[in-house]
Write an enzyme that holds these catalytic residues in place. Structure first.
Site, PDB file in Angstrom:
ATOM      1  N   CYS A  12       0.865  -1.179   0.000  1.00 41.78           N
ATOM      2  CA  CYS A  12       0.000   0.000   0.000  1.00 41.78           C
ATOM      3  C   CYS A  12       0.904   1.232   0.000  1.00 41.78           C
ATOM      4  O   CYS A  12       2.126   1.123   0.159  1.00 41.78           O
ATOM      5  CB  CYS A  12      -0.890  -0.005   1.241  1.00 41.78           C
ATOM      6  SG  CYS A  12       0.080   0.047   2.755  1.00 41.78           S
ATOM      7  N   CYS A  96       3.049   5.943   8.665  1.00 40.40           N
ATOM      8  CA  CYS A  96       2.106   6.327   7.617  1.00 40.40           C
ATOM      9  C   CYS A  96       1.295   7.540   8.080  1.00 40.40           C
ATOM     10  O   CYS A  96       0.843   7.586   9.223  1.00 40.40           O
ATOM     11  CB  CYS A  96       1.168   5.150   7.327  1.00 40.40           C
ATOM     12  SG  CYS A  96      -0.081   5.557   6.117  1.00 40.40           S
ATOM     13  N   HIS A 124      -1.413  -5.838  18.677  1.00 39.34           N
ATOM     14  CA  HIS A 124      -0.911  -5.531  17.336  1.00 39.34           C
ATOM     15  C   HIS A 124       0.001  -4.304  17.473  1.00 39.34           C
ATOM     16  O   HIS A 124      -0.309  -3.382  18.230  1.00 39.34           O
ATOM     17  CB  HIS A 124      -2.079  -5.237  16.389  1.00 39.34           C
ATOM     18  CG  HIS A 124      -1.622  -5.025  14.971  1.00 39.34           C
ATOM     19  ND1 HIS A 124      -1.014  -3.863  14.561  1.00 39.34           N
ATOM     20  CD2 HIS A 124      -1.659  -5.832  13.882  1.00 39.34           C
ATOM     21  CE1 HIS A 124      -0.704  -3.972  13.279  1.00 39.34           C
ATOM     22  NE2 HIS A 124      -1.086  -5.164  12.848  1.00 39.34           N
ATOM     23  N   GLU A 126       0.576  -1.756  15.708  1.00 35.64           N
ATOM     24  CA  GLU A 126      -0.025  -0.435  15.455  1.00 35.64           C
ATOM     25  C   GLU A 126      -0.833   0.017  16.668  1.00 35.64           C
ATOM     26  O   GLU A 126      -0.773   1.181  17.072  1.00 35.64           O
ATOM     27  CB  GLU A 126      -0.938  -0.489  14.213  1.00 35.64           C
ATOM     28  CG  GLU A 126      -1.528   0.886  13.888  1.00 35.64           C
ATOM     29  CD  GLU A 126      -2.624   0.830  12.838  1.00 35.64           C
ATOM     30  OE1 GLU A 126      -2.501   0.065  11.862  1.00 35.64           O
ATOM     31  OE2 GLU A 126      -3.611   1.572  12.998  1.00 35.64           O
ATOM     32  N   THR A 164      -6.034   1.014  11.667  1.00 39.40           N
ATOM     33  CA  THR A 164      -6.276   1.294  10.235  1.00 39.40           C
ATOM     34  C   THR A 164      -6.755   0.078   9.443  1.00 39.40           C
ATOM     35  O   THR A 164      -7.492   0.221   8.478  1.00 39.40           O
ATOM     36  CB  THR A 164      -4.988   1.818   9.535  1.00 39.40           C
ATOM     37  OG1 THR A 164      -3.936   0.888   9.763  1.00 39.40           O
ATOM     38  CG2 THR A 164      -4.600   3.186  10.024  1.00 39.40           C
ATOM     39  N   SER A 220       1.333 -14.063   6.575  1.00 34.25           N
ATOM     40  CA  SER A 220       0.686 -12.761   6.354  1.00 34.25           C
ATOM     41  C   SER A 220      -0.831 -12.917   6.438  1.00 34.25           C
ATOM     42  O   SER A 220      -1.447 -13.581   5.609  1.00 34.25           O
ATOM     43  CB  SER A 220       1.088 -12.231   4.975  1.00 34.25           C
ATOM     44  OG  SER A 220       0.142 -11.314   4.503  1.00 34.25           O
ATOM     45  N   SER A 221      -1.432 -12.305   7.450  1.00 34.80           N
ATOM     46  CA  SER A 221      -2.874 -12.506   7.636  1.00 34.80           C
ATOM     47  C   SER A 221      -3.675 -11.824   6.533  1.00 34.80           C
ATOM     48  O   SER A 221      -4.729 -12.312   6.139  1.00 34.80           O
ATOM     49  CB  SER A 221      -3.324 -12.036   9.015  1.00 34.80           C
ATOM     50  OG  SER A 221      -3.109 -10.670   9.140  1.00 34.80           O
TER      51      SER A 221
HETATM   52 FE1  F3S Z   1      -1.036   1.212   4.342  1.00 37.47          FE
HETATM   53 FE2  F3S Z   1      -1.019   3.459   5.659  1.00 37.47          FE
HETATM   54 FE3  F3S Z   1      -3.263   2.335   4.996  1.00 37.47          FE
HETATM   55  S1  F3S Z   1       0.388   1.776   5.934  1.00 37.47           S
HETATM   56  S2  F3S Z   1      -2.865   0.144   5.020  1.00 37.47           S
HETATM   57  S3  F3S Z   1      -1.780   3.181   3.604  1.00 37.47           S
HETATM   58  S4  F3S Z   1      -2.776   3.249   6.930  1.00 37.47           S
END
Ligand code: F3S
Length: 280
Positions: A12, A96, A124, A126, A164, A220-221
């Protein structure tokens, strides 16, 4: 024979950005990532060969010669960043921007004395990071049971944020339970749509294709989820880590083959699979 490569396969935006920054940092200084930059051994090994090493914990960081410490795309707590700085590390933060936004809400709203609920998976990385930006102790909720059992001071305002990558449907279900119990609730839907877009596209390709290839790490889930979605739509769905796992002869009778990949699958692997399937 047609080969359809998903536009949203692989990294992503946030992960791509973090990996690019890590490669740019590789050079003559000591460079570390605080935790593996992504859950992909090939990328981690490649970075290691270029002099970018993984710090697995603050304890380990203490034993190393300080240098640049790269914070991963899903972020970390303020306490971890401060501790690394105190040890003499220079921070390069690739958190991010969508995760940063959650840190900022968590920090500002908790400072005002509001209760914070994080809809997400406890433990997790995050979520650990988000907890670490709260000035009070937040509550992490990931199940109907926890939402039902949640208790708060009715005088206080409650702010709900989300991990997220949390499932949108489940988020709405849990928010429904909580808003029925308390009036003074503000909901910030901070789910990133990158995962959803990838899954929707994978489903639609799998509906059309005679065979479907899903590329990603075994643990990888999000790749497993993609595989489950594609299997529902396409009987001949194959889960592979690299081209070596793919038996190309299985695709002989397929008129169209779809390809998608999990969020930590490097583009080089996706392209290699695509090129080989296309010319078979
Ligand atoms: Fe990727 Fe950022 Fe969304 S790391 S999954 S673009 S929150």
């Amino acid at each position: 024979m047609e080969t359809i490569l998903a536009k949203n396969a692989g990294f992503c935006f946030g992960v791509q950005r973090a990996v690019d920054i890590a490669y740019k940092q590789a050079g003559n200084r000591k460079v570390y990532t605080f935790g593996p930059i992504i859950h992909n051994e090939e990328v981690v090994k490649d970075l290691e060969q270029k002099g970018v090493f993984v710090l697995h914990s603050l304890e380990e960081a203490k034993t190393m010669e300080p240098g640049v410490a790269i914070i991963r795309s899903h972020g970390t707590s303020k306490a971890n960043i401060d501790a690394l700085k105190d040890m003499g590390y220079e921070i390069v933060d690739t958190t991010c921007p969508f995760v940063k936004k959650i840190h900022s809400i968590a920090n500002q709203e908790s400072k005002k004395g509001h209760e914070i609920i994080i809809i997400g998976n406890e433990h997790h990385a995050e979520v650990d990071g988000i907890i670490g930006w709260c000035e009070n102790t937040p509550t992490v909720i990931d199940s109907v049971e926890k939402a039902m059992n949640y208790q708060a001071d009715p005088e206080k305002e409650i702010v709900i944020i989300s991990q997220t990558t949390f499932n949108l449907k489940k988020f709405q279900e849990l928010v429904d339970i909580l808003t029925k119990k308390y009036y003074n609730i503000r909901v910030c839907n901070t789910i990133c749509n990158a995962t959803e877009v990838r899954q929707t596209e994978a489903r639609s390709i799998a509906q059309e294709a005679d065979a479907m290839i899903v590329i990603g790490g075994k643990s990888s889930s999000n790749t497993q989820k993609l595989y489950d979605i594609c299997s529902e739509e396409c009987e001949h769905t194959y889960y592979i880590q690299t081209l070596q796992d793919l038996d190309l002869s299985k695709l002989d009778s397929a008129r169209s083959v779809g390809i998608t990949a999990g969020a930590s699958t490097p583009n080089t692997i996706i392209q290699e699979v695509f090129n080989n399937v296309r010319v078979r």
